[in-house]
Write an enzyme that holds these catalytic residues in place. Sequence first.
Site, mmCIF file in Angstrom:
data_model
loop_
_atom_site.group_PDB
_atom_site.id
_atom_site.type_symbol
_atom_site.label_atom_id
_atom_site.label_comp_id
_atom_site.label_asym_id
_atom_site.label_seq_id
_atom_site.Cartn_x
_atom_site.Cartn_y
_atom_site.Cartn_z
ATOM 1 N N LYS A 246 0.850 -1.205 0.000
ATOM 2 C CA LYS A 246 0.000 0.000 0.000
ATOM 3 C C LYS A 246 0.879 1.245 0.000
ATOM 4 C CE LYS A 246 -3.105 2.621 3.128
ATOM 5 N NZ LYS A 246 -3.938 2.611 4.351
ATOM 6 N N ASP A 251 -2.668 10.354 3.584
ATOM 7 C CA ASP A 251 -4.035 9.922 3.852
ATOM 8 C C ASP A 251 -4.746 10.942 4.737
ATOM 9 O OD1 ASP A 251 -6.376 8.577 4.269
ATOM 10 O OD2 ASP A 251 -5.512 6.930 5.450
ATOM 11 N N LYS A 258 -9.917 12.762 8.586
ATOM 12 C CA LYS A 258 -9.280 12.518 9.879
ATOM 13 C C LYS A 258 -9.240 13.821 10.668
ATOM 14 C CE LYS A 258 -6.196 8.811 8.300
ATOM 15 N NZ LYS A 258 -6.763 7.717 9.089
ATOM 16 N N ASP A 269 1.793 6.479 5.434
ATOM 17 C CA ASP A 269 0.829 5.521 4.896
ATOM 18 C C ASP A 269 1.317 4.883 3.594
ATOM 19 O OD1 ASP A 269 -1.521 4.259 5.585
ATOM 20 O OD2 ASP A 269 -2.808 5.635 4.473
ATOM 21 N N ASP A 328 -12.020 6.825 4.327
ATOM 22 C CA ASP A 328 -10.762 6.620 5.053
ATOM 23 C C ASP A 328 -10.348 5.144 5.046
ATOM 24 O OD1 ASP A 328 -8.550 7.342 6.489
ATOM 25 O OD2 ASP A 328 -9.602 7.608 8.402
ATOM 26 N N GLU A 330 -9.358 3.503 2.546
ATOM 27 C CA GLU A 330 -8.928 3.594 1.145
ATOM 28 C C GLU A 330 -7.877 2.556 0.801
ATOM 29 O OE1 GLU A 330 -7.628 5.335 3.541
ATOM 30 O OE2 GLU A 330 -5.520 4.869 3.166
ATOM 31 N N ARG A 332 -7.576 -0.649 1.469
ATOM 32 C CA ARG A 332 -8.107 -1.918 0.950
ATOM 33 C C ARG A 332 -8.610 -1.760 -0.479
ATOM 34 N NH1 ARG A 332 -12.111 -2.234 5.919
ATOM 35 N NH2 ARG A 332 -10.248 -1.283 6.799
#
Length: 479
Positions: A246, A251, A258, A269, A328, A330, A332
């Site tokens: 990933k 993010d 967030k 991230d 959030d 995202e 996956r």
Amino acid sequence: MALPQAPKLLVTPEDSWQGLRLLPLPYSSSDFAPGKKPGDTMLDSAQPGGASLLVSLGPAEEITLETLRRSGGQAARWLLEHEHAQVGLPVAMLDALEIPGALEAFCTGLVLGAYRFDHYRAKPPENQALQPLQAIHLLHSGDGGDLALQASRWQADLSGVYLARSIAHEPPNVINPASLAQRASEIAQASGLSFRVLDAADLQALGAGALLAVGQGSQGGARLIVLEYPGSGAGLGQPPVIVVGKAITFDTGGYSIKDRVNMVGMKYDKAGGAAVLGILQAAAEMRLSTPLVGLIPAAENMISADAYRPNDILTTLSGKTVEVISADAEGRLVLADALTYAQRQYQPQAIIDLATLTGGVVIALGKVRAGLMSNDDALAQSLFEAGERSGERLWRLPLDDDYFELIKGDDSDFKNSSELRQAHPIVGGIFLKQFIEPGIPWAHLDIAGPATADKDLPYSPKGATGFGVRLVLDYLSTL
Ligand code: BES
Ligand code: ZN
Ligand code: ZN
């Protein structure tokens, strides 16, 4: 800008070394000068052959590969503080412990403990070296041939960790999906890996609607970065292991935004993608037997008029549809399309994904172990054991089909998260499992905890740890 380089592990005849010597010693008695704690140090300048730094390894019966790595890390900190660019390490002292892997573990701590990400500083902070540690001379008395071979392997492995840490550390105004792809192409070129990148237009043509959706709120859009290493010797022509990382270069949470506290640190991230770069670079450098493919779905999860939103229904590359519950969740989504791509383009012997996927796994396991979820007991066990050996430890979480209830779709095949606060890391794993074909061994590593250190650790300064590189390379070396 030049990224930090790992100190070189050089093989040097013992009698030709004039500089500082590191002397790692088990703690022996209460008058043992360096101290009882692994990593306690004492400088002895009174030796006729030159100065020595005595490094305590702790009581002999308590020495493990992990305490050796930690002692090495502490020694590195001392060397940095005292601005030693070169040091000698008599290998016989570690061989004398009769612990297999002792020398490698101590060197791992030394090299990784010397890591600093300081190229954005105009001047170093107090107590920090101006000068990095450049070389560790492995001092030996025999011919050193085997040692040189081993050292070059360790060097490749540890340079992979340096690369992963540095890429993850880079700020989001420097690394975005396009510049990450550019860096990946430079790494591929330098290491002899094959490289290609799918941009937004390519992903559109392919139908990778989930990866595209996550990237559509940001300026450059999404990318899928592909690196291939063909293997060597008996491994040539074998089915590849595919590592998927990933890489959300920042993010914000998108429209499921967030808060200001939780958004800070979200440059990390991309740590899964950074680890994949480190693994591929190391594999090429050490001429690993097993063929590898590295897939890095990259996007920046931003807010704009074009951004995706909750209740959007996305068509993934697999054809399965997903309703967005949280913008959030995202990671996956980008992984889903990469996992489908992995199975369409290749016949993998196994797929391993690494992702800073959930805050929930940090609640469950803290920063000590990453979550391991898998559809294959043998793969899970091998990865678990690689974690125990390398010190990049895992703990398995279940993936019972019952958890699928939490993300069953109302108007789509499924949802990207549950409205309930239950089993977040497992729900992430169950979601990813929907994109794995029967019979393909797959493991998901939720590295959200150990991918970063919130304070200096014995052999990893605060920030990105490069978690996953040594773990996966250890696993690959057993195949
Ligand atoms: N990148 C985060 C996960 C994360 C959190 C990593 C903290 C490192 C530290 C991920 O994209 C995310 O936000 N996950 C959500 C999932 C939820 C909406 C199902 C989370 O963990 O809250
Ligand atoms: Zn998120
Ligand atoms: Zn994320």
